[in-house]
Design an enzyme around this catalytic site. Structure first.
Site, mmCIF file in Angstrom:
data_model
loop_
_atom_site.group_PDB
_atom_site.id
_atom_site.type_symbol
_atom_site.label_atom_id
_atom_site.label_comp_id
_atom_site.label_asym_id
_atom_site.label_seq_id
_atom_site.Cartn_x
_atom_site.Cartn_y
_atom_site.Cartn_z
ATOM 1 N N THR A 1 0.846 -1.179 0.000
ATOM 2 C CA THR A 1 0.000 0.000 0.000
ATOM 3 C C THR A 1 0.885 1.234 0.000
ATOM 4 O O THR A 1 1.975 1.218 0.542
ATOM 5 C CB THR A 1 -0.862 -0.009 1.280
ATOM 6 O OG1 THR A 1 -1.723 -1.131 1.253
ATOM 7 C CG2 THR A 1 -1.683 1.259 1.419
ATOM 8 N N ARG B 1 -14.482 -6.388 -0.875
ATOM 9 C CA ARG B 1 -13.845 -6.099 0.412
ATOM 10 C C ARG B 1 -13.187 -4.725 0.375
ATOM 11 O O ARG B 1 -12.556 -4.335 -0.592
ATOM 12 C CB ARG B 1 -12.805 -7.172 0.730
ATOM 13 C CG ARG B 1 -12.031 -6.942 2.039
ATOM 14 C CD ARG B 1 -10.727 -6.229 1.811
ATOM 15 N NE ARG B 1 -9.950 -6.075 3.056
ATOM 16 C CZ ARG B 1 -8.850 -5.342 3.149
ATOM 17 N NH1 ARG B 1 -8.381 -4.703 2.086
ATOM 18 N NH2 ARG B 1 -8.200 -5.236 4.308
ATOM 19 N N ASP C 1 -8.822 -0.288 5.342
ATOM 20 C CA ASP C 1 -8.756 0.985 6.069
ATOM 21 C C ASP C 1 -8.402 2.184 5.205
ATOM 22 O O ASP C 1 -8.706 3.325 5.563
ATOM 23 C CB ASP C 1 -7.715 0.885 7.181
ATOM 24 C CG ASP C 1 -6.306 0.735 6.612
ATOM 25 O OD1 ASP C 1 -6.041 -0.310 5.966
ATOM 26 O OD2 ASP C 1 -5.476 1.645 6.780
ATOM 27 N N THR D 1 -0.596 1.605 6.719
ATOM 28 C CA THR D 1 -0.449 0.424 5.887
ATOM 29 C C THR D 1 -0.445 -0.805 6.779
ATOM 30 O O THR D 1 0.089 -0.773 7.885
ATOM 31 C CB THR D 1 0.843 0.470 5.048
ATOM 32 O OG1 THR D 1 0.986 -0.754 4.322
ATOM 33 C CG2 THR D 1 2.079 0.687 5.907
ATOM 34 N N GLY D 2 -1.074 -1.867 6.313
ATOM 35 C CA GLY D 2 -1.091 -3.095 7.109
ATOM 36 C C GLY D 2 -2.431 -3.786 7.060
ATOM 37 O O GLY D 2 -3.140 -3.721 6.049
ATOM 38 N N THR D 3 -2.800 -4.448 8.150
ATOM 39 C CA THR D 3 -4.032 -5.227 8.211
ATOM 40 C C THR D 3 -5.215 -4.274 8.352
ATOM 41 O O THR D 3 -5.483 -3.752 9.440
ATOM 42 C CB THR D 3 -3.995 -6.200 9.397
ATOM 43 O OG1 THR D 3 -2.757 -6.916 9.387
ATOM 44 C CG2 THR D 3 -5.160 -7.179 9.317
ATOM 45 N N GLY D 4 -5.935 -4.055 7.252
ATOM 46 C CA GLY D 4 -6.968 -3.034 7.220
ATOM 47 C C GLY D 4 -8.072 -3.218 8.234
ATOM 48 O O GLY D 4 -8.544 -2.252 8.846
#
Length: 322
Positions: free
Chosen positions: A186, A214, A217, A237-240
């Protein structure tokens, strides 16, 4: 408005965070791309650009770089299609725009800015977002414009293993194995301009092999993207899903504005919340005083920044800039 003062200029950009294997090498192409985009954004700011113009400029360039997970080279959903999300926010008045699930808008972040400035709304998705872009005369492309060979191979591997993955993971215990030179991350940008104004923008392709529809974030203002001149500009950035549960951007703002926390303490607290909700990742952030912080709880985060000394710096592994 404040008078221009070039010593106020600060910027940070990111190309994603994840658990890239330590043996993946120094990533010279990624480093060069991050440096080039940071230098271009800094030059624009020196010429007098606003923070909003600068974050859009940086993210457009990141979307056009196939090394990262946004625009060209964005990861593909379960059906092998790109579904791209983006958001942008100005700190002076919290004006913002966001789009989700677009496949034909050539630049999702430009479409997000058009939502902000040329519509009475804040958030559009899918065909409706693309219809708005068409009505406003923004460039369109076929979905195949965004698809790269690396992303097709990544999707095939994820399907074979039956997993849905962050694009930057290479640990077999979590995700699929990818080549050391595969695309990662991202993208986002945060800026304080010469007038002291803040802005943030983020753009992404999401998760490899995700269920169609889907949304993470990135386009959720107050979670993955946030800017308020009273406190901070943030791009995550990361696990939304975990970043949304943590209300990341708003959590940092609230801790700074109402509890008097500094930017480092507030962002680390929010990142701890992300971990609490089962997620990994990081953020780039600049506060109203120009302090920069870039915490992450994964092995790497691709990033570049310009602090008070005006030098462009690039880092990938850990917090030591290596």
């Amino acid at each position: 408005m404040n008078t221009a003062d070039l010593t106020r200029i600060r910027l940070a950009i990111h190309g994603g965070a994840g658990d890239l294997a330590p043996g993946a090498g120094p990533q010279p192409e990624h480093r060069a791309a991050l440096a080039r985009i940071a230098e271009s954004t800094q030059a624009l700011l020196i010429q007098g650009a606003t923070a909003l113009d600068a974050v859009e400029h940086a993210v457009v360039l990141l979307e056009e770089c196939p090394l990262f997970n946004a625009g060209i080279g964005g990861v593909l959903n379960r059906d092998g299609l790109p579904e791209l999300d983006a958001a942008i926010q100005r700190g002076s008045d919290r004006a913002c725009g966001a789009v989700a699930g677009v496949m034909r808008s050539k630049s999702p972040v430009r479409l997000a800015r058009a939502v902000m400035e040329r519509s009475p709304h804040v958030f559009f998705s899918g065909p409706g977002a693309e219809q708005l872009g068409r009505e406003l005369g923004l460039p369109e492309v076929e979905p195949t414009y965004f698809v790269t060979h690396e992303r097709l191979m990544q999707l095939e591997e994820a399907r074979r293993k039956g997993v849905i993955t962050l694009d930057h993971d290479t640990d077999d215990s979590r995700a699929q194995k990818t080549a050391p030179d595969a695309a990662f991350g991202t993208v986002g940008a945060v800026v304080r301009d010469a007038f002291g104004g803040l802005a943030a923008a983020t753009s992404t392709g999401g998760l490899t092999n995700k269920h169609p529809g889907r949304i993470g974030d990135t386009p959720v203002v107050g979670a993955g993207t946030f800017a308020d001149d009273r406190s901070v500009a943030i791009s995550c950035t990361g696990t939304g899903e975990s970043l949304i549960k943590a209300c990341f951007g708003q959590e940092v703002h609230a801790r700074m504005a109402y509890s008097g926390w500094d930017i480092a303490k507030a962002t680390q607290h929010a990142l701890d919340e992300v971990l609490h909700y089962g997620g990994r990742g990081g953020c780039i952030a600049i506060d109203h005083s120009g302090r920069i912080t870039m915490p992450f709880n994964s092995y790497v985060m691709y990033r570049a920044w310009v602090d008070a000394d005006g030098a462009v710096q690039v880092g990938i592994e850990l917090a030591d800039g290596t």
